[in-house]
Design a protein around this motif. Structure first.
Motif, mmCIF file in Angstrom:
data_model
loop_
_atom_site.group_PDB
_atom_site.id
_atom_site.type_symbol
_atom_site.label_atom_id
_atom_site.label_comp_id
_atom_site.label_asym_id
_atom_site.label_seq_id
_atom_site.Cartn_x
_atom_site.Cartn_y
_atom_site.Cartn_z
ATOM 1 N N LEU A 1 26.062 13.462 -2.549
ATOM 2 C CA LEU A 1 26.486 14.507 -3.480
ATOM 3 C C LEU A 1 26.167 14.119 -4.915
ATOM 4 O O LEU A 1 25.600 14.928 -5.685
ATOM 5 N N ASP A 2 26.508 12.886 -5.305
ATOM 6 C CA ASP A 2 26.211 12.437 -6.666
ATOM 7 C C ASP A 2 24.710 12.392 -6.921
ATOM 8 O O ASP A 2 24.238 12.736 -8.016
ATOM 9 N N TYR A 3 23.953 11.974 -5.924
ATOM 10 C CA TYR A 3 22.496 11.924 -6.064
ATOM 11 C C TYR A 3 21.919 13.318 -6.347
ATOM 12 O O TYR A 3 21.090 13.496 -7.246
ATOM 13 N N VAL A 4 22.373 14.293 -5.569
ATOM 14 C CA VAL A 4 21.877 15.666 -5.757
ATOM 15 C C VAL A 4 22.259 16.191 -7.144
ATOM 16 O O VAL A 4 21.427 16.770 -7.863
ATOM 17 N N LEU A 5 23.524 15.982 -7.544
ATOM 18 C CA LEU A 5 23.982 16.484 -8.839
ATOM 19 C C LEU A 5 23.238 15.816 -9.989
ATOM 20 O O LEU A 5 22.806 16.485 -10.951
ATOM 21 N N ILE A 6 23.080 14.498 -9.939
ATOM 22 C CA ILE A 6 22.400 13.786 -11.022
ATOM 23 C C ILE A 6 20.918 14.152 -11.053
ATOM 24 O O ILE A 6 20.317 14.272 -12.132
ATOM 25 N N THR A 7 20.315 14.339 -9.888
ATOM 26 C CA THR A 7 18.915 14.770 -9.852
ATOM 27 C C THR A 7 18.738 16.133 -10.516
ATOM 28 O O THR A 7 17.797 16.348 -11.294
ATOM 29 N N LEU A 8 19.655 17.057 -10.233
ATOM 30 C CA LEU A 8 19.600 18.376 -10.873
ATOM 31 C C LEU A 8 19.805 18.258 -12.386
ATOM 32 O O LEU A 8 19.130 18.948 -13.166
ATOM 33 N N LEU A 9 20.733 17.397 -12.800
ATOM 34 C CA LEU A 9 20.961 17.195 -14.234
ATOM 35 C C LEU A 9 19.727 16.600 -14.907
ATOM 36 O O LEU A 9 19.356 17.017 -16.023
ATOM 37 N N LEU A 10 19.106 15.626 -14.269
ATOM 38 C CA LEU A 10 17.886 15.032 -14.825
ATOM 39 C C LEU A 10 16.787 16.072 -14.985
ATOM 40 O O LEU A 10 16.127 16.151 -16.024
ATOM 41 N N ARG A 11 16.605 16.864 -13.953
ATOM 42 C CA ARG A 11 15.547 17.871 -13.992
ATOM 43 C C ARG A 11 15.820 18.945 -15.047
ATOM 44 O O ARG A 11 14.929 19.391 -15.749
ATOM 45 N N GLN A 12 17.106 19.341 -15.151
ATOM 46 C CA GLN A 12 17.454 20.451 -16.031
ATOM 47 C C GLN A 12 17.528 20.043 -17.492
ATOM 48 O O GLN A 12 17.028 20.754 -18.376
ATOM 49 N N PHE A 13 18.148 18.889 -17.775
ATOM 50 C CA PHE A 13 18.460 18.543 -19.163
ATOM 51 C C PHE A 13 17.627 17.402 -19.738
ATOM 52 O O PHE A 13 17.679 17.174 -20.952
ATOM 53 N N VAL A 14 16.874 16.681 -18.909
ATOM 54 C CA VAL A 14 16.042 15.592 -19.433
ATOM 55 C C VAL A 14 14.565 15.944 -19.332
ATOM 56 O O VAL A 14 13.831 15.882 -20.323
ATOM 57 N N ILE A 15 14.118 16.325 -18.129
ATOM 58 C CA ILE A 15 12.696 16.586 -17.927
ATOM 59 C C ILE A 15 12.283 17.925 -18.539
ATOM 60 O O ILE A 15 11.251 18.025 -19.209
ATOM 61 N N ARG A 16 13.092 18.965 -18.345
ATOM 62 C CA ARG A 16 12.705 20.300 -18.822
ATOM 63 C C ARG A 16 13.106 20.571 -20.264
ATOM 64 O O ARG A 16 12.333 21.124 -21.039
ATOM 65 N N ARG A 17 14.332 20.192 -20.648
ATOM 66 C CA ARG A 17 14.858 20.585 -21.958
ATOM 67 C C ARG A 17 15.000 19.440 -22.959
ATOM 68 O O ARG A 17 15.111 19.692 -24.147
ATOM 69 N N SER A 18 15.064 18.219 -22.493
ATOM 70 C CA SER A 18 15.287 17.045 -23.356
ATOM 71 C C SER A 18 16.602 17.166 -24.132
ATOM 72 O O SER A 18 16.671 16.874 -25.326
ATOM 73 N N GLN A 19 17.663 17.585 -23.437
ATOM 74 C CA GLN A 19 18.995 17.694 -24.045
ATOM 75 C C GLN A 19 19.873 16.578 -23.475
ATOM 76 O O GLN A 19 20.613 16.757 -22.506
ATOM 77 N N VAL A 20 19.788 15.422 -24.123
ATOM 78 C CA VAL A 20 20.451 14.230 -23.603
ATOM 79 C C VAL A 20 21.972 14.383 -23.647
ATOM 80 O O VAL A 20 22.682 13.903 -22.759
ATOM 81 N N SER A 21 22.488 15.047 -24.691
ATOM 82 C CA SER A 21 23.943 15.198 -24.804
ATOM 83 C C SER A 21 24.515 15.983 -23.634
ATOM 84 O O SER A 21 25.569 15.627 -23.076
ATOM 85 N N LEU A 22 23.848 17.053 -23.223
ATOM 86 C CA LEU A 22 24.309 17.823 -22.068
ATOM 87 C C LEU A 22 24.179 17.018 -20.785
ATOM 88 O O LEU A 22 25.014 17.135 -19.877
ATOM 89 N N PHE A 23 23.153 16.181 -20.692
ATOM 90 C CA PHE A 23 22.990 15.326 -19.525
ATOM 91 C C PHE A 23 24.140 14.325 -19.414
ATOM 92 O O PHE A 23 24.697 14.127 -18.334
ATOM 93 N N VAL A 24 24.519 13.711 -20.543
ATOM 94 C CA VAL A 24 25.629 12.757 -20.543
ATOM 95 C C VAL A 24 26.935 13.464 -20.181
ATOM 96 O O VAL A 24 27.761 12.938 -19.426
ATOM 97 N N LEU A 25 27.131 14.675 -20.708
ATOM 98 C CA LEU A 25 28.332 15.449 -20.357
ATOM 99 C C LEU A 25 28.358 15.762 -18.867
ATOM 100 O O LEU A 25 29.412 15.694 -18.211
ATOM 101 N N GLY A 26 27.210 16.075 -18.313
ATOM 102 C CA GLY A 26 27.123 16.328 -16.879
ATOM 103 C C GLY A 26 27.426 15.084 -16.059
ATOM 104 O O GLY A 26 28.075 15.160 -15.010
ATOM 105 N N LEU A 27 26.978 13.912 -16.539
ATOM 106 C CA LEU A 27 27.284 12.659 -15.852
ATOM 107 C C LEU A 27 28.787 12.400 -15.824
ATOM 108 O O LEU A 27 29.334 11.926 -14.823
ATOM 109 N N PHE A 28 29.458 12.718 -16.931
ATOM 110 C CA PHE A 28 30.912 12.539 -16.961
ATOM 111 C C PHE A 28 31.586 13.472 -15.955
ATOM 112 O O PHE A 28 32.558 13.098 -15.297
ATOM 113 N N GLY A 29 31.071 14.678 -15.820
ATOM 114 C CA GLY A 29 31.601 15.600 -14.812
ATOM 115 C C GLY A 29 31.412 15.066 -13.399
ATOM 116 O O GLY A 29 32.307 15.193 -12.552
ATOM 117 N N VAL A 30 30.254 14.448 -13.133
ATOM 118 C CA VAL A 30 30.020 13.836 -11.827
ATOM 119 C C VAL A 30 31.013 12.702 -11.588
ATOM 120 O O VAL A 30 31.543 12.541 -10.481
#
Length: 214
Positions: free
Chosen positions: A80-109
């Motif tokens: 579950l964590d792998y799938v969620l973090i993979t989606l966060l990486l794809r959405q906020f790092v690879i596509r948008r480069s929004q690191v702050s939203l990625f970190v917030l998503g990691l805290f949610g995970v």
């Protein structure tokens, strides 16, 4: 002799190409095959870890139940964590480069993981009783079960003993190859795109020369 050497070189080249295709090919069958290999190895390691931990369970039925349930719970959490973090990486790092939203998503995970691990501790204590559980449960279970709702995501015992030891360590093992594979694939595709653009420019230049000659 020379023919044998050529044949060996061709076989090595084909095996490398097959391995490269298996690691980077984005088609569905190769992605499924990569996940099957990844999670088969990971779940086997998790199973053996809990099988080693279950030395105090003298009853074979209880021992097998503990190992199977632990593998299902923590293996499911890691997936579950792998799938969620993979989606966060794809959405906020690879596509948008929004690191702050990625970190917030990691805290949610982490919040989700901590609450599920907290739930499993209480359930295991009721199911197996403390004296039959591994030393981590017998030592820290009472402190963990008595936590307040807001303390659960920040409790050092819960995070250090259960989350990092049983979830995050394995998650890091399966995420690291994924990250490097994605970065490598992006680099290869970028290089191929540059080659295609260069070839297109050459073709256009040649076309202009042919038009001028005409």
């Amino acid at each position: 002799m020379q023919n044998n050497q050529i044949k060996e070189l061709l076989e090595i080249k084909l095996s490398r190409e097959s391995l490269f295709q298996f690691l980077t090919d984005p088609t569905r069958r190769f992605r499924v095959a990569r996940h099957v290999v990844l999670w088969t190895v990971s779940l086997f390691l998790i199973y053996k870890r809990f099988d080693f931990n279950a030395v105090l369970l003298t009853s074979p039925a209880e021992r097998q139940m503990y190992v199977n349930l632990s593998t299902l719970i923590f293996g499911g959490l890691i997936i579950l964590d792998y799938v969620l973090i993979t989606l966060l990486l794809r959405q906020f790092v690879i596509r948008r480069s929004q690191v702050s939203l990625f970190v917030l998503g990691l805290f949610g995970v982490h919040l989700l993981t901590a609450f599920l691990v907290y739930w499993h501790v209480g359930w295991f204590v009721d199911l197996f009783t403390l004296k039959h559980l591994p030393i981590a449960y017998r030592t820290f279970a009472h402190d963990v079960i008595g936590l307040r709702f807001w303390q659960i995501p920040f409790n050092p015992v819960l995070i250090g003993v259960f989350c990092f030891s049983l979830v995050y360590s394995y998650l890091l093992v399966v995420l690291t190859p994924k990250i490097f594979k994605d970065l490598f694939t992006i680099s290869v595709r970028k290089g191929q795109l540059e080659k295609d653009n260069l070839q297109l420019e050459k073709d256009n230049l040649q076309l202009e020369k042919d038009n001028l000659q005409l």
